[in-house]
Design a protein around this motif. Structure first.
Motif, PDB file in Angstrom:
ATOM      1  N   ALA A   1       7.750   4.190   5.010  1.00 20.16           N
ATOM      2  CA  ALA A   1       7.225   4.034   3.645  1.00 20.16           C
ATOM      3  C   ALA A   1       5.723   3.784   3.660  1.00 20.16           C
ATOM      4  O   ALA A   1       4.983   4.277   2.803  1.00 20.16           O
ATOM      5  CB  ALA A   1       7.945   2.878   2.941  1.00 20.16           C
ATOM      6  N   ILE A   2       5.246   3.018   4.644  1.00 24.68           N
ATOM      7  CA  ILE A   2       3.817   2.716   4.732  1.00 24.68           C
ATOM      8  C   ILE A   2       3.007   3.988   4.958  1.00 24.68           C
ATOM      9  O   ILE A   2       1.900   4.148   4.421  1.00 24.68           O
ATOM     10  CB  ILE A   2       3.560   1.694   5.851  1.00 24.68           C
ATOM     11  CG1 ILE A   2       4.114   0.313   5.450  1.00 24.68           C
ATOM     12  CG2 ILE A   2       2.069   1.586   6.187  1.00 24.68           C
ATOM     13  CD1 ILE A   2       4.181  -0.688   6.577  1.00 24.68           C
ATOM     14  N   SER A   3       3.544   4.916   5.736  1.00 24.95           N
ATOM     15  CA  SER A   3       2.809   6.133   6.100  1.00 24.95           C
ATOM     16  C   SER A   3       3.237   7.359   5.319  1.00 24.95           C
ATOM     17  O   SER A   3       2.728   8.460   5.565  1.00 24.95           O
ATOM     18  CB  SER A   3       2.988   6.410   7.600  1.00 24.95           C
ATOM     19  OG  SER A   3       4.365   6.583   7.916  1.00 24.95           O
ATOM     20  N   ALA A   4       4.160   7.201   4.359  1.00 27.52           N
ATOM     21  CA  ALA A   4       4.758   8.366   3.688  1.00 27.52           C
ATOM     22  C   ALA A   4       3.745   9.209   2.928  1.00 27.52           C
ATOM     23  O   ALA A   4       3.836  10.440   2.898  1.00 27.52           O
ATOM     24  CB  ALA A   4       5.870   7.907   2.753  1.00 27.52           C
ATOM     25  N   THR A   5       2.776   8.560   2.304  1.00 31.46           N
ATOM     26  CA  THR A   5       1.775   9.266   1.509  1.00 31.46           C
ATOM     27  C   THR A   5       0.439   9.214   2.229  1.00 31.46           C
ATOM     28  O   THR A   5      -0.192   8.156   2.287  1.00 31.46           O
ATOM     29  CB  THR A   5       1.649   8.638   0.105  1.00 31.46           C
ATOM     30  OG1 THR A   5       2.929   8.692  -0.541  1.00 31.46           O
ATOM     31  CG2 THR A   5       0.619   9.380  -0.732  1.00 31.46           C
TER      32      THR A   5
ATOM     33  N   GLY B   1       2.537   5.543  11.105  1.00 30.75           N
ATOM     34  CA  GLY B   1       3.858   4.968  10.870  1.00 30.75           C
ATOM     35  C   GLY B   1       4.364   4.085  11.995  1.00 30.75           C
ATOM     36  O   GLY B   1       5.583   3.958  12.193  1.00 30.75           O
TER      37      GLY B   1
ATOM     38  N   THR C   1       2.660   6.059  -2.794  1.00 35.74           N
ATOM     39  CA  THR C   1       3.679   7.071  -3.087  1.00 35.74           C
ATOM     40  C   THR C   1       3.912   7.190  -4.589  1.00 35.74           C
ATOM     41  O   THR C   1       4.018   8.288  -5.144  1.00 35.74           O
ATOM     42  CB  THR C   1       4.985   6.720  -2.360  1.00 35.74           C
ATOM     43  OG1 THR C   1       4.760   6.795  -0.947  1.00 35.74           O
ATOM     44  CG2 THR C   1       6.097   7.675  -2.744  1.00 35.74           C
TER      45      THR C   1
ATOM     46  N   ILE D   1      -0.615   2.988   8.710  1.00 38.25           N
ATOM     47  CA  ILE D   1      -0.907   3.870   7.579  1.00 38.25           C
ATOM     48  C   ILE D   1      -1.002   5.325   8.021  1.00 38.25           C
ATOM     49  O   ILE D   1      -0.497   6.225   7.351  1.00 38.25           O
ATOM     50  CB  ILE D   1      -2.212   3.417   6.891  1.00 38.25           C
ATOM     51  CG1 ILE D   1      -2.006   2.081   6.175  1.00 38.25           C
ATOM     52  CG2 ILE D   1      -2.708   4.472   5.901  1.00 38.25           C
ATOM     53  CD1 ILE D   1      -3.275   1.451   5.652  1.00 38.25           C
TER      54      ILE D   1
ATOM     55  N   ASP E   1      10.570   0.724   6.618  1.00 39.15           N
ATOM     56  CA  ASP E   1       9.295   0.177   6.141  1.00 39.15           C
ATOM     57  C   ASP E   1       8.103   0.981   6.648  1.00 39.15           C
ATOM     58  O   ASP E   1       7.194   1.332   5.884  1.00 39.15           O
ATOM     59  CB  ASP E   1       9.132  -1.279   6.582  1.00 39.15           C
ATOM     60  CG  ASP E   1       9.886  -2.261   5.700  1.00 39.15           C
ATOM     61  OD1 ASP E   1      10.593  -1.806   4.778  1.00 39.15           O
ATOM     62  OD2 ASP E   1       9.772  -3.476   5.939  1.00 39.15           O
TER      63      ASP E   1
ATOM     64  N   HIS F   1       0.833  -1.209   0.000  1.00 44.67           N
ATOM     65  CA  HIS F   1       0.000   0.000   0.000  1.00 44.67           C
ATOM     66  C   HIS F   1       0.866   1.257   0.000  1.00 44.67           C
ATOM     67  O   HIS F   1       0.672   2.159  -0.820  1.00 44.67           O
ATOM     68  CB  HIS F   1      -0.913   0.025   1.228  1.00 44.67           C
ATOM     69  CG  HIS F   1      -1.364   1.410   1.566  1.00 44.67           C
ATOM     70  ND1 HIS F   1      -2.392   2.034   0.906  1.00 44.67           N
ATOM     71  CD2 HIS F   1      -0.871   2.309   2.477  1.00 44.67           C
ATOM     72  CE1 HIS F   1      -2.529   3.269   1.388  1.00 44.67           C
ATOM     73  NE2 HIS F   1      -1.626   3.453   2.344  1.00 44.67           N
ATOM     74  N   GLY F   2       1.821   1.320   0.926  1.00 44.33           N
ATOM     75  CA  GLY F   2       2.627   2.526   1.049  1.00 44.33           C
ATOM     76  C   GLY F   2       3.448   2.830  -0.181  1.00 44.33           C
ATOM     77  O   GLY F   2       3.497   3.977  -0.654  1.00 44.33           O
TER      78      GLY F   2
END
Length: 472
Positions: A294-298, A268, A217, A265, A291, A212-213
């Motif tokens: 990355a999951i919560s970046a967007t 993070g 992104t 999400i 990781d 997903h993350g």
């Protein structure tokens, strides 16, 4: 977890109105309706394989034909548009678009290109879900969601679709119900790929979240305006609120079912109590540095909420657990039934749970728009002598849950839409064709579609934005 409803959020029985910009829609999933399982380059998914395992699906049913939507798509869109819904939430078959998880397949992509055009021609907005459980079998053979590479392959798949459809699809959902994909697929084995490997479900859950993350992104970088994820939530109430063991069991279910997916999400990080509960299972070895970032970046722009029922949770084991628990490390858990009506699936009808859930999500994640992306019920529908299908139980179910949504909005929850599950009767996963959720009846022998009384009712509600008086 238990939440008390404020007086302002109690469902009203009389006529109710929703705002003009409220989104009304119907939903389906690719494997459940499309059929054409071996046409135009499509290769097997995990559900093609799983449905052929003796005893895995009721009646030995498969999705080889399903509703034959692949060949009847234009007629189905016209039927949908005739119901007056403004949105259609559909999923894309990964093994049709990138067979075996490999190179893009122009024929498969072309089907969805035509579907989107047909929807727009009929003033129905497309809401696309990238993954609704039909992983290419070739990727499962390489480890499936328990290995990191599947997340990378998912990004390639997402990019392929955005390149083809990104100019016309306004809403992109990465995953549908990753709890089911992970824990029903890899822990309890009740769904494809049918693995009963305990902690494998936790590893699969992490890689689904990573997929997903990474995909979100990439899609944002390519111009996607509205990104979301759809999670299936439960309302976990202790069977005995005075029993500390039951209260703790409900907390554990809440952690594994709800918070494990939303908190990474949004924030993070995995819930601290979840990590403590599952530390002995050793699954966090798959979590690498970066990781969770990355999951919560967007940030997601909308949260899809799937709700069918809540759960009464007890630490006392059931006499007949009915197979491995879908909750890793909670094999002694039981979910005793309460004095509530039940659907043909045996699921409790608990609309006030939806109100509580929506209010909780609003309180814990302020500023995050919510859309109910699945809600519906299976009942034993019968075609009458006149060819009509009267389904008053389903109509009452939809009405009660829409009132629950309205009550949540009255309590302050930012709920912006409702999608009925499902548009068509379809292949209902492990239940095969034995359970019918559709507001449109499908005769699987002739493929004739017949809108049920619930469809006509829902059509009126979607067109007017109003619930008629049910108090009399």
């Amino acid at each position: 977890m238990t939440t008390t409803l404020p007086a302002s959020a109690e469902a009203a029985p009389g006529p109710l109105a929703f705002p003009p910009d409220f989104r009304w829609g119907v939903a389906t999933a690719s494997y459940q309706i499309e059929g054409a399982a071996a046409e135009d380059g499509r290769t097997p998914s995990i559900w093609d394989t799983f449905s052929r395992v003796p005893g895995a699906v009721v009646g030995g049913d498969t999705g080889d034909v399903a509703c034959d939507h692949y060949h009847r798509m234009a007629d189905d869109v016209r039927l949908m548009a005739g119901l007056g819904v403004g949105w259609y939430r559909f999923s894309v078959a990964w093994p049709r678009v990138r067979p075996d998880g490999g190179a893009p397949n122009p024929a498969g992509i072309g089907f969805y290109d035509r579907l989107v055009d047909e929807l727009l021609t009929h003033d129905v907005s497309p809401w696309l879900t990238l993954y609704h459980w039909d992983l290419p079998q070739a990727l499962e053979d390489a480890g499936g969601w328990t290995v990191r590479d599947t997340a990378d392959r998912f990004v390639e798949y997402a990019v392929t679709l955005h390149e083809a459809l990104g100019d016309r699809v306004p809403v992109w959902t990465t995953l549908n119900e990753p709890w089911c994909s992970a824990f029903l697929g890899y822990t309890s084995g009740r769904h494809a790929p049918g693995r009963q490997e305990g902690a494998a479900g936790l590893r699969a859950a992490h890689h689904l979240l990573l997929a997903h993350g990474l995909a979100a992104t990439e899609l944002r970088a390519r111009g996607a305006d509205t990104l979301g994820v759809t999670l299936n939530f439960t309302v976990a109430d202790p069977a005995d609120p005075e029993d500390p063991a039951d209260v703790d069991a409900a907390r554990r279910v809440d952690a594994l079912h709800n918070r494990m997916f939303l908190e990474p999400i949004r924030h993070g990080e995995y819930p601290a109590d979840l990590l403590a509960d599952t530390e002995h299972l050793g699954w966090t070895e798959v979590v690498r540095d970066g990781d969770l970032a990355a999951i919560s970046a967007t940030p997601i722009d909308v949260l899809g909420v799937n709700y069918y029922h809540g759960d009464s949770v007890s630490a006392r084991p059931a006499a007949d657990p009915g197979g491995p628990s879908p909750f890793p490390g909670l094999d002694r858990l039981s979910m005793p039934l309460r004095d509530l009506p039940r659907t043909a699936m045996g699921w409790e009808v608990q609309p006030e749970g939806l109100t509580r859930l929506l209010l909780r999500l609003h309180d814990e994640h302020p500023g995050l728009p919510l859309v109910v992306t699945e809600n519906g019920a299976a009942y034993d529908d019968e075609v009458g002598p006149d060819g009509e299908v009267d389904d008053p139980e389903r109509l009452a179910y939809l009405d009660a849950h829409l009132r629950a949504v309205h009550a949540a909005r009255a309590g302050g929850a930012d709920v912006r839409g409702y999608f009925a599950w499902s548009f068509l009767d379809n292949f209902e996963w492990a239940e095969g064709y034995a359970k019918r959720f559709g507001i449109v009846h499908v005769d699987y022998d002739t493929q004739v579609r017949t809108p049920k009384s619930s469809a006509r009712w829902f059509s009126d509600v979607a067109r007017t934005g109003r619930l008629p008086d049910r108090s009399q």
